[in-house]
Design a protein around this motif. Structure first.
Motif, mmCIF file in Angstrom:
data_model
loop_
_atom_site.group_PDB
_atom_site.id
_atom_site.type_symbol
_atom_site.label_atom_id
_atom_site.label_comp_id
_atom_site.label_asym_id
_atom_site.label_seq_id
_atom_site.Cartn_x
_atom_site.Cartn_y
_atom_site.Cartn_z
ATOM 1 N N GLN A 137 0.831 -1.200 0.000
ATOM 2 C CA GLN A 137 0.000 0.000 0.000
ATOM 3 C C GLN A 137 0.871 1.258 0.000
ATOM 4 O O GLN A 137 0.611 2.198 -0.753
ATOM 5 C CB GLN A 137 -0.914 -0.011 1.223
ATOM 6 C CG GLN A 137 -1.970 1.051 1.177
ATOM 7 C CD GLN A 137 -2.933 0.914 2.356
ATOM 8 O OE1 GLN A 137 -2.586 0.373 3.396
ATOM 9 N NE2 GLN A 137 -4.142 1.421 2.172
ATOM 10 N N LEU A 138 1.906 1.277 0.823
ATOM 11 C CA LEU A 138 2.821 2.418 0.851
ATOM 12 C C LEU A 138 3.526 2.580 -0.487
ATOM 13 O O LEU A 138 3.646 3.689 -1.009
ATOM 14 C CB LEU A 138 3.847 2.255 1.980
ATOM 15 C CG LEU A 138 4.934 3.317 2.069
ATOM 16 C CD1 LEU A 138 4.316 4.690 2.350
ATOM 17 C CD2 LEU A 138 5.942 2.956 3.136
ATOM 18 N N LEU A 139 3.965 1.466 -1.059
ATOM 19 C CA LEU A 139 4.648 1.518 -2.342
ATOM 20 C C LEU A 139 3.705 1.980 -3.449
ATOM 21 O O LEU A 139 4.098 2.767 -4.318
ATOM 22 C CB LEU A 139 5.209 0.133 -2.669
ATOM 23 C CG LEU A 139 6.450 0.079 -3.523
ATOM 24 C CD1 LEU A 139 7.539 0.979 -2.978
ATOM 25 C CD2 LEU A 139 6.962 -1.347 -3.613
ATOM 26 N N TRP A 140 2.461 1.521 -3.423
ATOM 27 C CA TRP A 140 1.476 1.942 -4.409
ATOM 28 C C TRP A 140 1.248 3.445 -4.334
ATOM 29 O O TRP A 140 1.241 4.141 -5.346
ATOM 30 C CB TRP A 140 0.175 1.175 -4.214
ATOM 31 C CG TRP A 140 -0.930 1.676 -5.076
ATOM 32 C CD1 TRP A 140 -1.997 2.418 -4.683
ATOM 33 C CD2 TRP A 140 -1.058 1.506 -6.481
ATOM 34 N NE1 TRP A 140 -2.793 2.711 -5.762
ATOM 35 C CE2 TRP A 140 -2.237 2.161 -6.892
ATOM 36 C CE3 TRP A 140 -0.289 0.862 -7.447
ATOM 37 C CZ2 TRP A 140 -2.663 2.193 -8.206
ATOM 38 C CZ3 TRP A 140 -0.719 0.896 -8.763
ATOM 39 C CH2 TRP A 140 -1.893 1.552 -9.125
ATOM 40 N N HIS A 141 1.053 3.964 -3.132
ATOM 41 C CA HIS A 141 0.848 5.408 -2.958
ATOM 42 C C HIS A 141 2.076 6.181 -3.447
ATOM 43 O O HIS A 141 1.931 7.233 -4.081
ATOM 44 C CB HIS A 141 0.574 5.746 -1.489
ATOM 45 C CG HIS A 141 -0.789 5.363 -1.035
ATOM 46 N ND1 HIS A 141 -1.898 6.149 -1.238
ATOM 47 C CD2 HIS A 141 -1.223 4.265 -0.372
ATOM 48 C CE1 HIS A 141 -2.955 5.555 -0.737
ATOM 49 N NE2 HIS A 141 -2.580 4.396 -0.202
ATOM 50 N N ALA A 142 3.251 5.660 -3.147
ATOM 51 C CA ALA A 142 4.477 6.344 -3.550
ATOM 52 C C ALA A 142 4.633 6.368 -5.064
ATOM 53 O O ALA A 142 4.995 7.397 -5.644
ATOM 54 C CB ALA A 142 5.675 5.660 -2.906
ATOM 55 N N ILE A 143 4.345 5.254 -5.713
ATOM 56 C CA ILE A 143 4.504 5.186 -7.166
ATOM 57 C C ILE A 143 3.487 6.076 -7.868
ATOM 58 O O ILE A 143 3.834 6.860 -8.762
ATOM 59 C CB ILE A 143 4.396 3.728 -7.653
ATOM 60 C CG1 ILE A 143 5.633 2.949 -7.213
ATOM 61 C CG2 ILE A 143 4.237 3.659 -9.167
ATOM 62 C CD1 ILE A 143 5.545 1.462 -7.466
ATOM 63 N N VAL A 144 2.240 5.989 -7.481
ATOM 64 C CA VAL A 144 1.203 6.795 -8.129
ATOM 65 C C VAL A 144 1.453 8.285 -7.886
ATOM 66 O O VAL A 144 1.368 9.108 -8.805
ATOM 67 C CB VAL A 144 -0.205 6.374 -7.649
ATOM 68 C CG1 VAL A 144 -1.261 7.337 -8.137
ATOM 69 C CG2 VAL A 144 -0.506 4.964 -8.113
ATOM 70 N N GLY A 145 1.786 8.647 -6.658
ATOM 71 C CA GLY A 145 2.074 10.051 -6.358
ATOM 72 C C GLY A 145 3.317 10.544 -7.069
ATOM 73 O O GLY A 145 3.356 11.676 -7.567
ATOM 74 N N GLY A 146 4.349 9.704 -7.136
ATOM 75 C CA GLY A 146 5.576 10.081 -7.845
ATOM 76 C C GLY A 146 5.323 10.293 -9.329
ATOM 77 O O GLY A 146 5.841 11.243 -9.932
ATOM 78 N N LEU A 147 4.518 9.415 -9.925
ATOM 79 C CA LEU A 147 4.172 9.586 -11.339
ATOM 80 C C LEU A 147 3.339 10.848 -11.564
ATOM 81 O O LEU A 147 3.501 11.527 -12.572
ATOM 82 C CB LEU A 147 3.440 8.353 -11.855
ATOM 83 C CG LEU A 147 4.302 7.107 -12.055
ATOM 84 C CD1 LEU A 147 3.430 5.913 -12.408
ATOM 85 C CD2 LEU A 147 5.349 7.333 -13.117
ATOM 86 N N ALA A 148 2.467 11.161 -10.616
ATOM 87 C CA ALA A 148 1.666 12.388 -10.741
ATOM 88 C C ALA A 148 2.565 13.624 -10.668
ATOM 89 O O ALA A 148 2.413 14.561 -11.462
ATOM 90 C CB ALA A 148 0.604 12.436 -9.651
ATOM 91 N N LEU A 149 3.505 13.629 -9.739
ATOM 92 C CA LEU A 149 4.440 14.759 -9.644
ATOM 93 C C LEU A 149 5.290 14.878 -10.901
ATOM 94 O O LEU A 149 5.545 15.987 -11.394
ATOM 95 C CB LEU A 149 5.332 14.605 -8.416
ATOM 96 C CG LEU A 149 4.662 14.843 -7.074
ATOM 97 C CD1 LEU A 149 5.629 14.515 -5.941
ATOM 98 C CD2 LEU A 149 4.190 16.278 -6.956
ATOM 99 N N TRP A 150 5.752 13.739 -11.416
ATOM 100 C CA TRP A 150 6.555 13.735 -12.633
ATOM 101 C C TRP A 150 5.746 14.301 -13.803
ATOM 102 O O TRP A 150 6.259 15.095 -14.590
ATOM 103 C CB TRP A 150 7.038 12.312 -12.931
ATOM 104 C CG TRP A 150 7.571 12.138 -14.309
ATOM 105 C CD1 TRP A 150 8.797 12.508 -14.766
ATOM 106 C CD2 TRP A 150 6.882 11.567 -15.422
ATOM 107 N NE1 TRP A 150 8.917 12.189 -16.096
ATOM 108 C CE2 TRP A 150 7.762 11.610 -16.515
ATOM 109 C CE3 TRP A 150 5.616 11.009 -15.584
ATOM 110 C CZ2 TRP A 150 7.396 11.118 -17.766
ATOM 111 C CZ3 TRP A 150 5.257 10.528 -16.826
ATOM 112 C CH2 TRP A 150 6.153 10.577 -17.900
ATOM 113 N N ALA A 151 4.481 13.897 -13.915
ATOM 114 C CA ALA A 151 3.638 14.373 -15.012
ATOM 115 C C ALA A 151 3.436 15.882 -14.936
ATOM 116 O O ALA A 151 3.509 16.582 -15.953
ATOM 117 C CB ALA A 151 2.295 13.646 -14.998
ATOM 118 N N VAL A 152 3.198 16.392 -13.729
ATOM 119 C CA VAL A 152 3.026 17.841 -13.565
ATOM 120 C C VAL A 152 4.321 18.569 -13.925
ATOM 121 O O VAL A 152 4.295 19.592 -14.625
ATOM 122 C CB VAL A 152 2.576 18.179 -12.123
ATOM 123 C CG1 VAL A 152 2.664 19.664 -11.851
ATOM 124 C CG2 VAL A 152 1.167 17.666 -11.879
ATOM 125 N N ALA A 153 5.452 18.036 -13.489
ATOM 126 C CA ALA A 153 6.745 18.659 -13.814
ATOM 127 C C ALA A 153 6.989 18.645 -15.322
ATOM 128 O O ALA A 153 7.479 19.637 -15.886
ATOM 129 C CB ALA A 153 7.875 17.940 -13.081
#
Length: 173
Positions: free
Chosen positions: A131-147
């Protein structure tokens, strides 16, 4: 009067300069791409997309994304892959910050993402670790997309005039 024929002194053939790894593996392929007749717009787009896909905070996706985009946009696949994979060291440095910020952004209320926490969770609580890894991956991809959405156009419009000047002044061979 009969003088022996003496051949003229041999001039040493010019020895090509020793080229370093960077010149052989990066500069020469990029110059080869510039000589293929690509437009400055195509080159700027390839550099921008290669940079964006090279920094995705998830290992193993760079090649897939870059290849798909190159084929879809009819760009040079090898050039985008070269640019994307040149960013690999930076990608490795940015994965942890993207994922830790992404876990906080995506609403993970569990422990902060660290290697020690992941090791502990995987040995004691698989569901919590995933669950922690899932949140981290999805959030990291969202930040990357915004950047990418913010920085990509800026990079494209910076590279475009530079490449126009470079291609105009490049010798045709």
């Amino acid at each position: 009067m009969n003088q022996p024929l003496v051949p003229p002194p041999a001039t040493p053939s010019p020895v090509p300069p020793v080229q370093g790894w960077f010149r052989r593996r990066v500069v020469q392929p990029l110059l080869g791409i510039l000589r293929q007749g690509l437009t400055p717009r195509q080159l700027a787009l390839m550099a921008t997309l290669g940079t964006a896909f090279g920094l995705v905070p998830m290992l193993g996706v760079t090649t897939l994304l870059a290849t798909f985009a190159a084929v879809r946009l009819r760009l040079n696949v090898a050039a985008i892959l070269l640019i994307a994979h040149l960013w690999s060291p930076v990608q490795l440095l940015l994965i942890i910050p993207f994922m830790s910020r992404g876990a906080k952004l995506w609403g993970s209320h569990g422990p902060e993402l660290t290697l020690a926490k992941l090791q502990y969770l995987f040995s004691h609580d698989w569901v919590g670790a995933l669950q922690l890894l899932w949140h981290a991956i999805v959030g990291g991809l969202a930040l990357w997309a915004v950047a990418c959405v913010l920085i990509g156009p800026v990079l494209y419009f910076i590279l475009l005039p530079i490449l126009r000047r470079t291609i105009k002044s490049a010798p045709v061979s």
